[in-house]
Design a protein around this motif. Structure first.
Motif, PDB file in Angstrom:
ATOM      1  N   ALA A 131     -13.084 -44.272 -25.639  1.00 55.18           N
ATOM      2  CA  ALA A 131     -13.733 -45.412 -26.273  1.00 55.18           C
ATOM      3  C   ALA A 131     -15.242 -45.251 -26.234  1.00 55.18           C
ATOM      4  O   ALA A 131     -15.786 -44.570 -25.361  1.00 55.18           O
ATOM      5  CB  ALA A 131     -13.326 -46.701 -25.563  1.00 55.18           C
ATOM      6  N   GLY A 132     -15.924 -45.894 -27.177  1.00 51.53           N
ATOM      7  CA  GLY A 132     -17.379 -45.897 -27.149  1.00 51.53           C
ATOM      8  C   GLY A 132     -18.002 -45.393 -28.432  1.00 51.53           C
ATOM      9  O   GLY A 132     -17.340 -44.769 -29.272  1.00 51.53           O
ATOM     10  N   THR A 133     -19.286 -45.651 -28.570  1.00 51.77           N
ATOM     11  CA  THR A 133     -20.054 -45.216 -29.734  1.00 51.77           C
ATOM     12  C   THR A 133     -20.445 -43.755 -29.570  1.00 51.77           C
ATOM     13  O   THR A 133     -21.047 -43.385 -28.558  1.00 51.77           O
ATOM     14  CB  THR A 133     -21.328 -46.066 -29.882  1.00 51.77           C
ATOM     15  OG1 THR A 133     -20.967 -47.438 -30.014  1.00 51.77           O
ATOM     16  CG2 THR A 133     -22.138 -45.618 -31.087  1.00 51.77           C
ATOM     17  N   PRO A 134     -20.127 -42.898 -30.531  1.00 48.76           N
ATOM     18  CA  PRO A 134     -20.524 -41.490 -30.418  1.00 48.76           C
ATOM     19  C   PRO A 134     -22.041 -41.355 -30.277  1.00 48.76           C
ATOM     20  O   PRO A 134     -22.809 -42.105 -30.894  1.00 48.76           O
ATOM     21  CB  PRO A 134     -20.041 -40.880 -31.739  1.00 48.76           C
ATOM     22  CG  PRO A 134     -18.912 -41.763 -32.171  1.00 48.76           C
ATOM     23  CD  PRO A 134     -19.312 -43.147 -31.747  1.00 48.76           C
ATOM     24  N   LEU A 135     -22.444 -40.414 -29.443  1.00 44.26           N
ATOM     25  CA  LEU A 135     -23.870 -40.166 -29.210  1.00 44.26           C
ATOM     26  C   LEU A 135     -24.133 -38.668 -29.276  1.00 44.26           C
ATOM     27  O   LEU A 135     -23.455 -37.877 -28.620  1.00 44.26           O
ATOM     28  CB  LEU A 135     -24.295 -40.696 -27.838  1.00 44.26           C
ATOM     29  CG  LEU A 135     -25.752 -40.421 -27.439  1.00 44.26           C
ATOM     30  CD1 LEU A 135     -26.717 -41.185 -28.354  1.00 44.26           C
ATOM     31  CD2 LEU A 135     -25.997 -40.785 -25.980  1.00 44.26           C
ATOM     32  N   LEU A 136     -25.132 -38.294 -30.075  1.00 41.53           N
ATOM     33  CA  LEU A 136     -25.591 -36.911 -30.139  1.00 41.53           C
ATOM     34  C   LEU A 136     -26.922 -36.838 -29.405  1.00 41.53           C
ATOM     35  O   LEU A 136     -27.901 -37.494 -29.792  1.00 41.53           O
ATOM     36  CB  LEU A 136     -25.764 -36.473 -31.600  1.00 41.53           C
ATOM     37  CG  LEU A 136     -26.291 -35.044 -31.809  1.00 41.53           C
ATOM     38  CD1 LEU A 136     -25.302 -34.014 -31.286  1.00 41.53           C
ATOM     39  CD2 LEU A 136     -26.582 -34.802 -33.288  1.00 41.53           C
ATOM     40  N   PHE A 137     -26.952 -36.060 -28.322  1.00 39.73           N
ATOM     41  CA  PHE A 137     -28.155 -35.928 -27.493  1.00 39.73           C
ATOM     42  C   PHE A 137     -28.680 -34.504 -27.613  1.00 39.73           C
ATOM     43  O   PHE A 137     -27.962 -33.540 -27.317  1.00 39.73           O
ATOM     44  CB  PHE A 137     -27.826 -36.237 -26.034  1.00 39.73           C
ATOM     45  CG  PHE A 137     -28.970 -35.996 -25.084  1.00 39.73           C
ATOM     46  CD1 PHE A 137     -29.929 -36.975 -24.871  1.00 39.73           C
ATOM     47  CD2 PHE A 137     -29.086 -34.791 -24.403  1.00 39.73           C
ATOM     48  CE1 PHE A 137     -30.996 -36.762 -24.005  1.00 39.73           C
ATOM     49  CE2 PHE A 137     -30.144 -34.560 -23.537  1.00 39.73           C
ATOM     50  CZ  PHE A 137     -31.102 -35.551 -23.337  1.00 39.73           C
ATOM     51  N   THR A 188     -32.942 -25.044 -26.147  1.00 37.22           N
ATOM     52  CA  THR A 188     -32.377 -26.289 -26.658  1.00 37.22           C
ATOM     53  C   THR A 188     -30.921 -26.447 -26.233  1.00 37.22           C
ATOM     54  O   THR A 188     -30.155 -25.477 -26.192  1.00 37.22           O
ATOM     55  CB  THR A 188     -32.456 -26.321 -28.199  1.00 37.22           C
ATOM     56  OG1 THR A 188     -33.832 -26.245 -28.589  1.00 37.22           O
ATOM     57  CG2 THR A 188     -31.832 -27.581 -28.772  1.00 37.22           C
ATOM     58  N   VAL A 189     -30.551 -27.682 -25.924  1.00 44.00           N
ATOM     59  CA  VAL A 189     -29.146 -28.029 -25.720  1.00 44.00           C
ATOM     60  C   VAL A 189     -28.808 -29.186 -26.656  1.00 44.00           C
ATOM     61  O   VAL A 189     -29.644 -30.056 -26.924  1.00 44.00           O
ATOM     62  CB  VAL A 189     -28.829 -28.419 -24.261  1.00 44.00           C
ATOM     63  CG1 VAL A 189     -29.067 -27.267 -23.320  1.00 44.00           C
ATOM     64  CG2 VAL A 189     -29.618 -29.651 -23.828  1.00 44.00           C
ATOM     65  N   THR A 190     -27.588 -29.175 -27.152  1.00 45.06           N
ATOM     66  CA  THR A 190     -27.084 -30.247 -28.013  1.00 45.06           C
ATOM     67  C   THR A 190     -25.773 -30.722 -27.418  1.00 45.06           C
ATOM     68  O   THR A 190     -24.836 -29.935 -27.276  1.00 45.06           O
ATOM     69  CB  THR A 190     -26.875 -29.767 -29.454  1.00 45.06           C
ATOM     70  OG1 THR A 190     -28.123 -29.267 -29.970  1.00 45.06           O
ATOM     71  CG2 THR A 190     -26.374 -30.897 -30.346  1.00 45.06           C
ATOM     72  N   ILE A 191     -25.720 -31.991 -27.062  1.00 40.63           N
ATOM     73  CA  ILE A 191     -24.575 -32.531 -26.331  1.00 40.63           C
ATOM     74  C   ILE A 191     -23.986 -33.700 -27.113  1.00 40.63           C
ATOM     75  O   ILE A 191     -24.690 -34.673 -27.420  1.00 40.63           O
ATOM     76  CB  ILE A 191     -24.983 -32.999 -24.920  1.00 40.63           C
ATOM     77  CG1 ILE A 191     -25.562 -31.824 -24.123  1.00 40.63           C
ATOM     78  CG2 ILE A 191     -23.807 -33.627 -24.190  1.00 40.63           C
ATOM     79  CD1 ILE A 191     -26.210 -32.226 -22.812  1.00 40.63           C
ATOM     80  N   ARG A 192     -22.707 -33.598 -27.419  1.00 40.74           N
ATOM     81  CA  ARG A 192     -21.984 -34.705 -28.059  1.00 40.74           C
ATOM     82  C   ARG A 192     -21.208 -35.448 -26.976  1.00 40.74           C
ATOM     83  O   ARG A 192     -20.434 -34.847 -26.235  1.00 40.74           O
ATOM     84  CB  ARG A 192     -21.053 -34.190 -29.160  1.00 40.74           C
ATOM     85  CG  ARG A 192     -21.796 -33.527 -30.304  1.00 40.74           C
ATOM     86  CD  ARG A 192     -20.879 -33.068 -31.424  1.00 40.74           C
ATOM     87  NE  ARG A 192     -21.646 -32.365 -32.449  1.00 40.74           N
ATOM     88  CZ  ARG A 192     -22.305 -32.961 -33.438  1.00 40.74           C
ATOM     89  NH1 ARG A 192     -22.262 -34.285 -33.533  1.00 40.74           N
ATOM     90  NH2 ARG A 192     -22.979 -32.262 -34.323  1.00 40.74           N
ATOM     91  N   THR A 193     -21.406 -36.748 -26.921  1.00 37.50           N
ATOM     92  CA  THR A 193     -20.768 -37.554 -25.889  1.00 37.50           C
ATOM     93  C   THR A 193     -20.550 -38.957 -26.451  1.00 37.50           C
ATOM     94  O   THR A 193     -20.492 -39.136 -27.676  1.00 37.50           O
ATOM     95  CB  THR A 193     -21.626 -37.560 -24.604  1.00 37.50           C
ATOM     96  OG1 THR A 193     -20.982 -38.324 -23.607  1.00 37.50           O
ATOM     97  CG2 THR A 193     -23.013 -38.093 -24.839  1.00 37.50           C
ATOM     98  N   ILE A 194     -20.404 -39.948 -25.586  1.00 35.64           N
ATOM     99  CA  ILE A 194     -20.361 -41.335 -26.027  1.00 35.64           C
ATOM    100  C   ILE A 194     -21.524 -42.068 -25.373  1.00 35.64           C
ATOM    101  O   ILE A 194     -22.015 -41.658 -24.315  1.00 35.64           O
ATOM    102  CB  ILE A 194     -19.001 -42.010 -25.716  1.00 35.64           C
ATOM    103  CG1 ILE A 194     -18.700 -41.991 -24.215  1.00 35.64           C
ATOM    104  CG2 ILE A 194     -17.884 -41.352 -26.525  1.00 35.64           C
ATOM    105  CD1 ILE A 194     -18.971 -43.297 -23.536  1.00 35.64           C
ATOM    106  N   GLN A 195     -21.970 -43.126 -26.007  1.00 34.03           N
ATOM    107  CA  GLN A 195     -23.110 -43.871 -25.509  1.00 34.03           C
ATOM    108  C   GLN A 195     -22.684 -44.696 -24.305  1.00 34.03           C
ATOM    109  O   GLN A 195     -21.780 -45.525 -24.413  1.00 34.03           O
ATOM    110  CB  GLN A 195     -23.631 -44.783 -26.621  1.00 34.03           C
ATOM    111  CG  GLN A 195     -25.004 -45.346 -26.384  1.00 34.03           C
ATOM    112  CD  GLN A 195     -25.531 -46.008 -27.649  1.00 34.03           C
ATOM    113  OE1 GLN A 195     -25.481 -45.415 -28.726  1.00 34.03           O
ATOM    114  NE2 GLN A 195     -26.016 -47.222 -27.514  1.00 34.03           N
TER     115      GLN A 195
END
Length: 284
Positions: A131-137, A188-195
């Protein structure tokens, strides 16, 4: 028998896990403290306690309540929680007072070493129906002179959309929303997670008793945890928060700093939000 879920988490279980993790970490070699230093610190701490007792004319009933509460903190395994919430921010401020580069803040009680490793662009381990809003960091790791730091290690951990951490609440996969990401050739790092969302620290045990008795709140603002390190540079331990979020101004752990704000914007692909940040490391 019904399987326990994260919503069944208790302060005692969370505290026991935090104590176990800390005890494992404490087995690592550390610099010894000489007797003079111990005597100086212990004497001043005790003197401060004595001063509070005298100024406020503590009664025996209050003293007995204090003893009972201290015992319960230990029985609940909550010393890591209590110390990291109410004491660690002052230690961190002293230790990193003159440190250049990005600001650090507390580690907190929910760090676990050994998370899965991946390179460059990753999606953190999570449940299929997380669950949660997808977040791209996205983060750029660089030295203070501006040079990118390829191969830098960015370790991240966070609570889920219900405010619980894997390994500290039942029913959550072991490495949920935890990972170690290795920066690419551009640093650089790119991390897909949830907010993450704001959450209450475990408050049905001894720590919660103190909070309730004092009329405080038990909330932490939404945040992401990081440990960032590169060859020849100092380890940075920090948390990043979301500008405008709840409890930013009155975090129960007093760990928020203005330099640690993230500014969300809608993701370019229309799926949730995205944000970027620069980690600037000091040389060792």
């Amino acid at each position: 028998m019904t399987q326990a879920t994260e919503l069944d988490a208790t302060a005692a279980e969370t505290g026991a896990n935090a104590t176990k993790v800390f005890q494992a970490k404490a087995k690592a070699p550390t610099a010894g403290t000489n007797q003079e230093r111990v005597a100086e610190l212990a004497t001043e701490v005790l003197a401060a306690i004595h001063d509070v007792i005298r100024r406020h004319e503590l009664t025996y009933s209050e003293y007995d309540a204090l003893k009972a509460w201290l015992i319960k903190v230990g029985q609940d395994g909550e010393w890591p929680l209590f110390l990291d919430v109410f004491i660690e921010h002052a230690v961190e401020e002293v230790v990193n007072a003159d440190r250049p580069g990005s600001k650090g803040t507390i580690e907190g009680p929910f760090y676990v070493p050994g998370a899965p490793r991946a390179d460059g662009e990753v999606t953190l381990p999570m449940r299929a129906d997380e669950a949660g809003t997808p977040l791209l960091f996205r983060a750029h790791v660089r030295s203070r002179d501006g040079a990118s730091l390829p191969g830098a290690q960015v370790e991240v951990w966070q609570a889920d959309d219900a405010g619980f951490y894997g390994q500290f609440a039942p029913g959550i996969p072991e490495w949920n929303l935890r990972g170690v990401v290795i920066a690419d050739a551009d640093g650089t790092v790119t991390i897909r997670t949830i907010q993450p969302v704001p959450y209450q620290i475990p408050h049905d045990g001894a720590t919660g008793q103190l909070i309730a008795a004092a009329g405080w709140h038990a909330w932490r603002p939404a945040h992401l945890h990081f440990k960032v390190v590169a060859a020849g540079h100092q380890l940075l331990t920090t948390q990043l928060y979301f500008a405008g979020g709840e409890y930013i101004s009155n975090d129960v752990a007093s760990a928020v700093k203005p330099e640690l704000m993230l500014h969300l914007k809608p993701a370019a692909d229309g799926n949730g939000n995205e944000v970027s940040y620069d980690f600037v490391l000091a040389r060792a």
